[in-house]
Design a protein around this motif. Structure first.
Motif, PDB file in Angstrom:
ATOM      1  N   ASP A  22       0.879  -1.109   0.108  1.00 54.56           N
ATOM      2  CA  ASP A  22      -0.203   0.039   0.046  1.00 54.56           C
ATOM      3  C   ASP A  22       0.741   1.229   0.182  1.00 54.56           C
ATOM      4  N   VAL A  23       1.885   1.016   0.850  1.00 55.91           N
ATOM      5  CA  VAL A  23       2.896   2.573   0.854  1.00 55.91           C
ATOM      6  C   VAL A  23       4.071   2.516  -0.027  1.00 55.91           C
ATOM      7  N   LYS A  24       4.056   1.473  -0.938  1.00 53.85           N
ATOM      8  CA  LYS A  24       5.197   1.353  -1.822  1.00 53.85           C
ATOM      9  C   LYS A  24       5.210   2.674  -2.747  1.00 53.85           C
ATOM     10  N   PRO A  25       4.191   3.038  -3.152  1.00 54.73           N
ATOM     11  CA  PRO A  25       4.323   4.305  -4.112  1.00 54.73           C
ATOM     12  C   PRO A  25       4.713   5.388  -3.282  1.00 54.73           C
ATOM     13  N   ILE A  26       4.520   5.619  -2.198  1.00 54.10           N
ATOM     14  CA  ILE A  26       4.870   6.762  -1.342  1.00 54.10           C
ATOM     15  C   ILE A  26       6.462   6.400  -1.200  1.00 54.10           C
ATOM     16  N   LYS A  42       8.367  -8.656   0.314  1.00 57.16           N
ATOM     17  CA  LYS A  42       7.537  -8.311   1.588  1.00 57.16           C
ATOM     18  C   LYS A  42       6.231  -7.631   1.548  1.00 57.16           C
ATOM     19  N   ASP A  43       5.708  -7.592   0.157  1.00 54.38           N
ATOM     20  CA  ASP A  43       4.599  -6.533  -0.238  1.00 54.38           C
ATOM     21  C   ASP A  43       3.418  -6.765   0.474  1.00 54.38           C
ATOM     22  N   GLU A  44       3.155  -8.073   1.022  1.00 50.22           N
ATOM     23  CA  GLU A  44       2.134  -8.296   1.748  1.00 50.22           C
ATOM     24  C   GLU A  44       2.036  -8.463   3.300  1.00 50.22           C
ATOM     25  N   PHE A  45       3.277  -7.823   3.730  1.00 49.39           N
ATOM     26  CA  PHE A  45       3.508  -7.650   5.189  1.00 49.39           C
ATOM     27  C   PHE A  45       2.828  -6.627   5.644  1.00 49.39           C
TER      28      PHE A  45
END
Length: 868
Positions: free
Chosen positions: A265-269, A281-284
């Protein structure tokens, strides 16, 4: 539809021709501001005051020196400053009052509609009439009658625009009596090919324009390609699309509800803050992560709900290392700077940004990028039109003062003008996207009086990788690395490769995140393996030890509300595995298998090694071309695969392993593992068991669970099927388990095994529908000749026997099945090595280059990357 259609329409005047018609007038009015600018640029000598302009610009400028509010957004700001109306209601009323005023010419006409005849609307109308703005100015100003005036394309003027016109003026109709033929459509396979074609054909950027929808999929790729190739371009950018702003708003939104945020969720930020994170770790849930690049962001998210907008913006600027002056200005204009960040305030800010255009035009000279409805006239000699699909058909406003027919008629005329801009026009389109036909703009129907379904209905030519010399949109570095030859495939690789080679390519290229269901399966597999090797140790530990370890390991992936459900799954999974597995059995290792390279979580945690390849047994068989891991070698003729997902039927497994008609979700695991295992134990029947350790979970919860419900066995016989059915064991199989009065049993017992074997000695059981087949008819006659034609039960008995043989054929694997599969596998490996040199196609093709199957994009693992 028959022959392809050539598009013809009334010829429109060029900008140069329009200038020749109006150059002797004192004033030229058009609602198209770019056209006014183009006409002014053609003046051969300076003029005092306006030559060409828009009605509203002329009316507003007549109040030069006075306090004016020059656009709708600033009117909104004044309303929320001076009234008690909430933002959403104020914007809604303002936009409708202005719309009605423009279309009808009178502001009070809004009250003719009951839903607007209210006090709040009068508040808006009073403010509009008591301020100087483009709309009130248009009602007060009138062009003097002594100024010779020309009006271009009067169909574009609203009733309010016409208010300023003098009593007499020249009308310039932009259409002539002559006919004009539009160019053919150039059809490409993909967005990338269209961009490459544009790059190849741009000679002088300042002579070129591109028309595409504001939300066109071509916009961002083509801007990126221009930047990469140092091609200057001009485009209007909406502030709401600014990446700094979008990141800030996303940050605030997450700050109000950050507990359930995952890394993805916060990767774009993080990406925008130049702090990239691994995809694994995207789903963490981020509350479980303590990576250095997340610390500052997590602190800010935790504190945002107690901050003001100004405080949050300052902190955001520190993270971004860049000031946000325009955003700060808007917060001040909206009086939000010192307000706390709340759901209501954030909604208001987002509504403001979505409701009003805050557009910045690019400076300089370069390729002009325009939308279909931003301007009807484009002052460039070369114009590329991209897409031209149904999004080029604007929807009329759903308000009572706008007649749909009038709106459509006006837009149709604008469309006809738009299509004729420039000395050269190029229509660049795709006929299909994601294997679906692209619907052309509805306005093409009006040009043809026919229902147009696809671009190939028009005159067209195909362009693409084989017919167009390609210029790369992005620079690349050429290497001379020789591709490594593939000699074996895993079942997961073959499954993807068989359906879509391009999907397989992206699977190898792109990392995938660890998923909760992968972790669940991994933990239960690790427990099964650990229990087989250390059963006494497992039983010696306090009850719940392994359950708590599993819950701790899965915690970063799961929401708190789901913990009870996960606990139940793990608890039942552990119990089912302990009941199914036999730790006292004397398991034996087999040649052809070795220890797996992957670690076991419990083995590492308790420092208890896994020493024999009887579980998670790895194999790589170059002769067959397979590699994989067997979860459990139960005996030399029995291998087991544990599954934590839903149970499939034998028919589903057989269908998904078909090599003649590839399934949308192919799965060749059973065939691949049997192919390897039979090379270890040749001429031996093999049992392959899927143990679905969670399939009976509902029954267990209700107290009725049975582990046998979790077991699905598939058998392999080392004979060809037509040899197999001649065996006495198959004859007995057809008879056993039914009463003596059963038609099948009576028929077969009457003819006896020897006659049965003699009949099938040289017979092949056909595929597909068998009950009406030639073989069935022959078998009925054969049995009637032995028993007697007068016995009616023979027909039913024979059909029942053939049907059961057919089911036996379709629910087991035989030598010829695996032989054919091994041949297919070798071909796939050869194709894969060829693709490494020639490129990975979307479709697997036959010898003539035709696709072997349609591809369903929803079934692709990388559907966002594979362009069909």
């Amino acid at each position: 539809m028959g022959d392809t259609i050539t598009l013809t329409l009334k010829k429109s005047l060029t900008i140069d021709q329009l200038y020749d018609k109006v150059k002797d007038n004192d004033l030229v009015l058009t609602v198209d501001a770019p056209l006014a600018d183009a006409l002014n640029a053609r003046l051969d000598k300076p003029r005092l005051g306006y030559f060409a302009t828009t009605p509203r610009r002329l009316a507003l400028d007549s109040y030069a020196g006075e306090e004016v509010i020059d656009d709708e957004r600033k009117l909104f700001l004044k309303i929320i400053e001076e009234t008690d109306l909430n933002w959403k209601h104020a914007a809604y009323l303002l936009q409708n009052v202005i719309s009605c005023w423009k279309e009808t010419g009178r502001i009070e006409n809004i009250f003719n509609h009951s839903r607007f005849d209210r006090k709040e609307t009068r508040t808006i109308t009073e403010l509009l009439t008591n301020t100087i703005n483009p709309y009130s100015a248009s009602t007060r100003y009138k062009v003097p009658n002594d100024i010779s005036t020309a009006v271009i394309a009067p169909h574009q003027l609203t009733a309010l625009d016409k208010k300023i016109l003098p009593n007499n003026y020249q009308t310039i109709n932009v259409f002539t009596k002559n006919q004009h033929t539009l160019p053919e459509f150039k059809i490409f396979n993909s967005t990338t090919e269209i961009i490459q074609a544009i790059l190849k054909n741009i000679e002088d950027p300042k002579d070129t324009a591109i028309v595409m929808g504001e939300d066109s999929p071509y916009r961002y790729p083509i801007e990126a390609a221009f930047r990469t190739n140092d091609i200057p371009y001009m485009v209007g950018t909406d502030f709401k699309d600014d990446e700094d702003l979008r990141t800030y708003l996303k940050l605030l939104r997450f700050g109000l509800s950050h507990r359930g945020l995952k890394l993805k969720d916060v990767k774009p930020i993080l990406f925008h803050l130049n702090k990239p994170a691994s995809v694994k770790k995207d789903e963490f849930y981020i509350r479980y992560l303590d990576d250095d690049h997340l610390i500052e962001l997590k602190q800010l998210l935790n504190n945002l709900s107690s901050m003001t907008f100004q405080e949050s913006l300052k902190r955001y600027e520190e993270l971004l290392e860049e000031e946000q002056e325009e955003l700060r200005t808007h917060l001040e204009l909206l009086n939000l700077k010192d307000e706390n960040i709340t759901e209501v305030n954030l909604n208001s800010l987002e509504y403001y940004l979505d409701s009003f255009d805050i557009t910045t035009e690019s400076a300089g000279r370069g390729v002009l990028i325009a939308s279909p409805w931003s301007s009807t006239f484009i002052d460039r000699p070369i114009v590329f039109y991209l897409g031209m699909d149904s999004s080029w058909t604007p929807e009329p406003p759903t308000v009572p003062w706008v007649e749909k027919s009038s709106f459509d008629e006006r837009k149709k005329k604008d469309f006809k003008i738009l299509m004729q801009n420039g000395e050269e026009q190029y229509f660049l389109v795709q006929n299909k996207v994601l294997d679906q036909n692209v619907t052309p703009s509805y306005y093409f129907n009006d040009l043809t009086n026919e229902e147009i379904e696809k671009f190939t209905d028009f005159q067209h030519s195909f362009y693409g990788t084989e017919t167009t010399e390609r210029k790369k949109a992005f620079k690349k570095q050429t290497t001379n690395i020789k591709p490594k030859e593939v000699k074996t495939l895993s079942q997961s690789s073959l499954n993807v490769l068989a359906y879509c080679p391009k999907d397989h390519f992206f699977n190898k290229l792109v990392d995938s995140p660890d998923q909760d269901y992968f972790m669940k399966g991994s933990l239960l597999h690790d427990f099964a393996e650990f229990y087989i090797h250390h059963p006494g140790f497992v039983e010696s530990l306090p009850e719940g030890t392994f359950l708590e370890l599993m819950m701790e390991k899965i915690s970063p992936y799961i929401d708190d509300l789901a913990r009870d459900s996960w606990r139940t799954q793990f608890k039942i999974g552990i119990e089912n595995l302990k009941e199914y597995l036999d730790p006292k059995k004397d398991y034996q290792t087999l040649p052809g298998y070795q220890m797996s390279f992957s670690s076991n979580f419990f083995s590492t945690h308790f420092d208890k090694p896994i020493e024999e390849p009887i579980t998670e047994a790895y194999f790589k068989n170059y002769d067959v071309g397979v590699s994989g891991v067997v979860d459990l070698i139960r005996s030399k003729d029995h291998i087991v695969d544990h599954k934590s997902g839903s149970k499939r039927s034998i028919n589903q497994i057989m269908r998904s392993s078909d090599i003649e008609d590839i399934d949308e979700k192919p799965n060749f695991q059973t065939k691949m593992y049997i192919a390897h295992h039979r090379s270890i134990v040749p001429d031996t029947p093999i049992k392959f068991t899927f143990y679905h350790m969670l399939d009976n979970i509902r029954d267990v919860i209700s107290g009725e669970g049975n582990i046998h419900d979790n077991i699905l066995d598939i058998n392999y016989y080392p004979e060809n099927f037509n040899e197999m059915i001649q065996k006495e064991m198959i004859f007995d199989y057809l008879i056993d388990g039914v009463s003596e009065s059963n038609n099948r049993r009576k028929t077969l017992e009457k003819i006896g095994y020897e006659n049965y074997r003699r009949f099938f000695e040289d017979k092949d059981l056909p595929q597909g529908e068998v009950l009406e087949s030639k073989l069935t008819v022959e078998f009925i006659r054969f049995c009637q000749n032995i028993i007697g034609k007068e016995y009616k039960y023979i027909t039913k008995g024979c059909k029942s026997a053939i049907k059961k043989l057919h089911n036996f054929r379709n629910q087991n694997y035989f030598k010829n099945d695996i032989d054919e599969f091994e041949t297919y596998l070798k071909k796939q490996i050869n194709k894969l090595n060829q693709y490494k040199h020639t490129g990975f196609p979307v479709h697997e093709t036959d010898e003539d280059g035709k696709p072997l199957r349609d591809i369903d994009p929803d079934e692709l693992e990388n559907k966002d990357l594979v362009i069909l």
